[in-house]
Motif scaffolding. Structure first.
Motif, mmCIF file in Angstrom:
data_model
loop_
_atom_site.group_PDB
_atom_site.id
_atom_site.type_symbol
_atom_site.label_atom_id
_atom_site.label_comp_id
_atom_site.label_asym_id
_atom_site.label_seq_id
_atom_site.Cartn_x
_atom_site.Cartn_y
_atom_site.Cartn_z
ATOM 1 N N ALA A 1 -2.207 42.305 -8.615
ATOM 2 C CA ALA A 1 -2.166 41.733 -7.257
ATOM 3 C C ALA A 1 -2.558 42.791 -6.222
ATOM 4 C CB ALA A 1 -0.763 41.212 -6.961
ATOM 5 N N GLY A 2 -3.181 42.304 -5.150
ATOM 6 C CA GLY A 2 -3.510 43.177 -4.019
ATOM 7 C C GLY A 2 -2.671 42.769 -2.822
ATOM 8 N N ARG A 3 -2.666 43.625 -1.798
ATOM 9 C CA ARG A 3 -1.904 43.284 -0.599
ATOM 10 C C ARG A 3 -2.443 41.976 -0.016
ATOM 11 N NH1 ARG A 3 0.255 47.773 1.176
ATOM 12 N NH2 ARG A 3 -1.657 48.973 0.999
ATOM 13 N N ARG A 4 -3.754 41.833 -0.080
ATOM 14 C CA ARG A 4 -4.394 40.591 0.397
ATOM 15 C C ARG A 4 -4.814 39.787 -0.840
ATOM 16 N NH1 ARG A 4 -7.206 40.607 4.988
ATOM 17 N NH2 ARG A 4 -7.575 38.409 4.429
ATOM 18 N N PRO B 1 -11.224 39.357 -5.929
ATOM 19 C CA PRO B 1 -10.852 40.617 -6.569
ATOM 20 C C PRO B 1 -12.052 41.510 -6.850
ATOM 21 C CG PRO B 1 -10.961 38.883 -8.217
ATOM 22 C CD PRO B 1 -11.232 38.231 -6.876
ATOM 23 N N VAL B 2 -11.771 42.782 -7.022
ATOM 24 C CA VAL B 2 -12.752 43.691 -7.627
ATOM 25 C C VAL B 2 -12.526 43.599 -9.133
ATOM 26 C CG1 VAL B 2 -13.451 46.107 -7.898
ATOM 27 C CG2 VAL B 2 -12.794 45.229 -5.637
ATOM 28 N N MET B 3 -13.619 43.364 -9.870
ATOM 29 C CA MET B 3 -13.483 43.206 -11.317
ATOM 30 C C MET B 3 -14.146 44.370 -12.036
ATOM 31 S SD MET B 3 -14.632 39.976 -13.734
ATOM 32 C CE MET B 3 -13.260 38.956 -13.261
ATOM 33 N N ALA B 4 -13.527 44.799 -13.114
ATOM 34 C CA ALA B 4 -14.108 45.822 -14.003
ATOM 35 C C ALA B 4 -13.833 45.343 -15.421
ATOM 36 C CB ALA B 4 -13.466 47.175 -13.766
ATOM 37 N N GLY B 5 -14.699 45.736 -16.350
ATOM 38 C CA GLY B 5 -14.441 45.315 -17.725
ATOM 39 C C GLY B 5 -15.631 45.582 -18.619
ATOM 40 N N ASP C 1 0.659 54.924 -11.141
ATOM 41 C CA ASP C 1 1.226 56.292 -11.101
ATOM 42 C C ASP C 1 1.227 56.848 -9.677
ATOM 43 O OD1 ASP C 1 1.430 56.130 -13.843
ATOM 44 O OD2 ASP C 1 -0.293 57.445 -14.271
ATOM 45 N N GLN C 2 0.159 56.494 -8.927
ATOM 46 C CA GLN C 2 0.017 57.025 -7.569
ATOM 47 C C GLN C 2 0.701 56.129 -6.535
ATOM 48 O OE1 GLN C 2 -1.723 59.896 -6.770
ATOM 49 N NE2 GLN C 2 -2.031 60.238 -8.993
ATOM 50 N N GLY C 3 1.278 55.018 -7.012
ATOM 51 C CA GLY C 3 1.951 54.106 -6.076
ATOM 52 C C GLY C 3 1.000 53.469 -5.079
ATOM 53 N N ILE C 4 -0.231 53.249 -5.510
ATOM 54 C CA ILE C 4 -1.246 52.677 -4.604
ATOM 55 C C ILE C 4 -1.330 51.166 -4.801
ATOM 56 C CG2 ILE C 4 -3.729 52.586 -4.080
ATOM 57 C CD1 ILE C 4 -3.895 55.544 -4.877
ATOM 58 N N VAL C 5 -1.216 50.429 -3.695
ATOM 59 C CA VAL C 5 -1.481 48.985 -3.720
ATOM 60 C C VAL C 5 -2.796 48.782 -2.969
ATOM 61 C CG1 VAL C 5 -0.686 46.678 -3.036
ATOM 62 C CG2 VAL C 5 0.977 48.443 -3.738
ATOM 63 N N THR C 6 -3.756 48.207 -3.636
ATOM 64 C CA THR C 6 -5.061 48.036 -2.981
ATOM 65 C C THR C 6 -5.041 46.779 -2.115
ATOM 66 O OG1 THR C 6 -5.762 46.808 -4.939
ATOM 67 C CG2 THR C 6 -6.339 49.154 -4.846
ATOM 68 N N GLU C 7 -5.936 46.689 -1.173
ATOM 69 C CA GLU C 7 -6.036 45.481 -0.345
ATOM 70 C C GLU C 7 -6.427 44.302 -1.230
ATOM 71 O OE1 GLU C 7 -4.336 46.927 2.410
ATOM 72 O OE2 GLU C 7 -5.375 45.138 3.157
ATOM 73 N N ARG C 8 -7.505 44.471 -1.965
ATOM 74 C CA ARG C 8 -7.990 43.374 -2.822
ATOM 75 C C ARG C 8 -7.276 43.417 -4.175
ATOM 76 N NH1 ARG C 8 -12.530 40.806 -1.299
ATOM 77 N NH2 ARG C 8 -13.577 41.608 0.576
ATOM 78 N N PRO C 9 -7.142 42.258 -4.808
ATOM 79 C CA PRO C 9 -6.657 42.270 -6.196
ATOM 80 C C PRO C 9 -7.690 42.957 -7.092
ATOM 81 C CG PRO C 9 -6.771 40.019 -5.295
ATOM 82 C CD PRO C 9 -7.451 40.907 -4.308
ATOM 83 N N ARG D 1 -12.458 52.242 -3.749
ATOM 84 C CA ARG D 1 -13.300 52.065 -2.548
ATOM 85 C C ARG D 1 -13.597 50.580 -2.333
ATOM 86 N NH1 ARG D 1 -16.301 56.101 -0.232
ATOM 87 N NH2 ARG D 1 -15.992 58.212 -1.030
ATOM 88 N N LEU D 2 -14.054 49.931 -3.397
ATOM 89 C CA LEU D 2 -14.453 48.518 -3.257
ATOM 90 C C LEU D 2 -13.270 47.641 -2.856
ATOM 91 C CD1 LEU D 2 -16.751 48.274 -6.413
ATOM 92 C CD2 LEU D 2 -17.520 48.235 -4.007
ATOM 93 N N ALA D 3 -12.079 48.009 -3.365
ATOM 94 C CA ALA D 3 -10.899 47.164 -3.112
ATOM 95 C C ALA D 3 -10.387 47.295 -1.691
ATOM 96 C CB ALA D 3 -9.788 47.518 -4.099
ATOM 97 N N GLN D 4 -10.953 48.286 -0.957
ATOM 98 C CA GLN D 4 -10.567 48.441 0.460
ATOM 99 C C GLN D 4 -11.647 47.892 1.391
ATOM 100 O OE1 GLN D 4 -7.768 49.262 -1.046
ATOM 101 N NE2 GLN D 4 -7.195 50.773 0.501
ATOM 102 N N GLU D 5 -12.752 47.440 0.795
ATOM 103 C CA GLU D 5 -13.908 47.043 1.625
ATOM 104 C C GLU D 5 -13.723 45.658 2.240
ATOM 105 O OE1 GLU D 5 -17.864 49.096 -0.429
ATOM 106 O OE2 GLU D 5 -17.602 46.939 -0.421
#
Ligand code: HGY
Ligand code: MN
Ligand code: MN
Length: 427
Positions: A80-83, A88-92, A122-130, A420-424
């Motif tokens: 989940a992202g904040r928004r 979502p940003v997808m990778a795979g 680990d870094q406690g980062i929640v991205t904007e995008r899922p 980067r992409l998840a904050q765009e």
């Protein structure tokens, strides 16, 4: 495009990633006689593939991802992202392998994606995008005859029914095998277009090693043409049958193999590559003229017009074969066909920035191999991160190898690219 990245530069846990790669490679492991190495044979929808799927799903769930599966058996793990309302940003990538694989093709992309999620946690980062990590079914196409099958259905290029009807060498249907291993999922057949898609993959060629750089920014994928050619002749006694009475299917197959190489060497078709990887003749006895031969022809070309010219000329050659052997019948069946696919310049730039943040020089290159990214590029801005291979980048072979350092570098570039992409465009 964010001009600055207000989060720290991410470094994945390379040991964790390497440990996953090596563990997944034990599933389908076999002793490869030709190389004396342990190879991996985890072809799609086999019991080994099912075991590998369960292992990866467990890792996704342990990383807190919400796992869904689509009707092709492709697996998606969502963070989940904040928004959460944003795409979502997808990778795979994929975890199915050819029959003589190493540990990295496809697996590096899926396991790097999971490692990125762990690193964000680990870094406690929640991205904007899922963020969604994907493992697409039957990317290799070596069992059911069409490559990038799962991602092609998800992106709408191939319909589900066609995919379900494909059969393997024993006549087993894709749909039945997927049901047998219990991976017919209920997620929508068509993938909701992600905001962007990034795939981390071993290069599978010699370029990065020759350039002595660990990371490649991939500009696109060359066109691919697969066909199966079956030659029907007439069985006859090898000793008593005069040449002029023969209809030799084996001879016709050999003529095609030589013709493909002559086309490549002619230079008339740009940077054409041609491979006849599958050759069988029956009845396959020393004293019987073959009445049937079957080959596969794999053509690759970075330029569509050269590929079309090569296919046209090869078709003409196949049609003329019976002139030399009256009674010969030539049967062709299209297995796969994709055009050259350019990747998103914006996503490439983001990858290059992420590599720069990490101090990695990069090389830009087109992919010689096909990838799921070329299918997702039809529905979302897409690009790839290549990781240097050793031993001239050999792949589809147990000698395939990349170092723990290069794999970690690729995964860290993927992590910062996703970040980067998840904050765009989230304002
Ligand atoms: O054949 C390919 O290019 C890919 O490995 N499926
Ligand atoms: Mn692959
Ligand atoms: Mn492959």
């Amino acid at each position: 495009m964010d001009s600055t990245l207000d989060s720290p530069v991410l470094h994945v846990n390379g040991d964790r990633l390497w440990s996953d790669l090596m563990e997944l490679a034990t599933i389908g492991a076999y002793d490869d006689e030709a190389t004396g190495l342990v190879g991996v044979d985890r072809q799609s929808l086999t019991d080994e593939d099912a075991e590998g799927r369960r292992l990866v799903i467990g890792w996704m769930e342990d990383a807190g991802l919400e796992v869904t599966i689509d009707p092709m058996g492709s697996i998606f793990g969502r963070r989940a992202g904040r928004r959460d309302d944003l795409e979502p940003v997808m990778a795979g990538s994929h975890i199915d392998t050819v029959a003589t694989a190493g540990a990295f093709d496809g697996c590096l992309g899926v396991l790097s994606g999971i490692e990125v999620v762990r690193t964000l946690d680990d870094q406690g980062i929640v991205t904007e995008r899922p963020i969604v990590i994907a493992a697409f079914t039957e990317e290799e196409g070596v069992r059911f005859g069409t490559d990038m099958l799962g991602s092609a259905v998800a992106a709408g290029r191939i319909d589900l029914e066609t995919a379900y009807g494909l059969t393997d060498a024993e006549g087993k249907r894709f749909g039945d095998e997927l049901r047998r291993i219990g991976f017919v999922g209920s997620a929508p057949v068509l993938l909701d277009p992600p905001y962007s898609y990034v795939e981390c993959h071993i290069e599978q060629g010699p370029v990065l090693q020759q350039k002595d750089v660990a990371i490649g920014v991939v500009t696109g994928v060359q066109s691919i043409s697969w066909q199966r050619v079956t030659l029907h002749g007439r069985a006859a006694h090898a000793g008593t049958t005069p040449t002029e009475l023969r209809v030799d299917a084996g001879l016709a197959a050999a003529q095609i193999i030589v013709k493909v190489r002559e086309m490549v060497d002619s230079g008339r078709y740009g940077r054409l590559r041609g491979t006849v990887g599958h050759i069988t003749a029956s009845p396959g006895l020393p004293s019987v003229v073959p009445d049937r031969a079957e080959i596969t022809v794999d053509l690759r070309n970075p330029e569509d017009h050269h590929m079309e010219a090569a296919e046209r000329d090869l078709d003409e050659f196949l049609s003329a074969l019976p002139d030399a052997q009256p009674g010969l019948r030539v049967e062709t069946r299209r297995m796969a066909r994709t055009r050259q696919v350019p990747f998103s310049v914006d996503v490439q730039e983001t990858i290059a920035k992420s590599a720069a943040d990490l101090g990695h020089p990069v090389d830009q290159l087109m992919s010689g191999a096909g990838h799921d990214a070329q299918e997702i590029a039809a529905i979302a801005p897409t690009a790839m991160v290549f990781v240097r291979g050793q031993h001239d980048g050999i792949s589809h072979n147990p000698r395939e190898y990349s170092t723990p350092e290069d794999c970690a570098a690729g995964a860290s570039v993927l992590a910062n690219t996703i970040l980067r992409l998840a904050q765009e465009n989230t304002r």
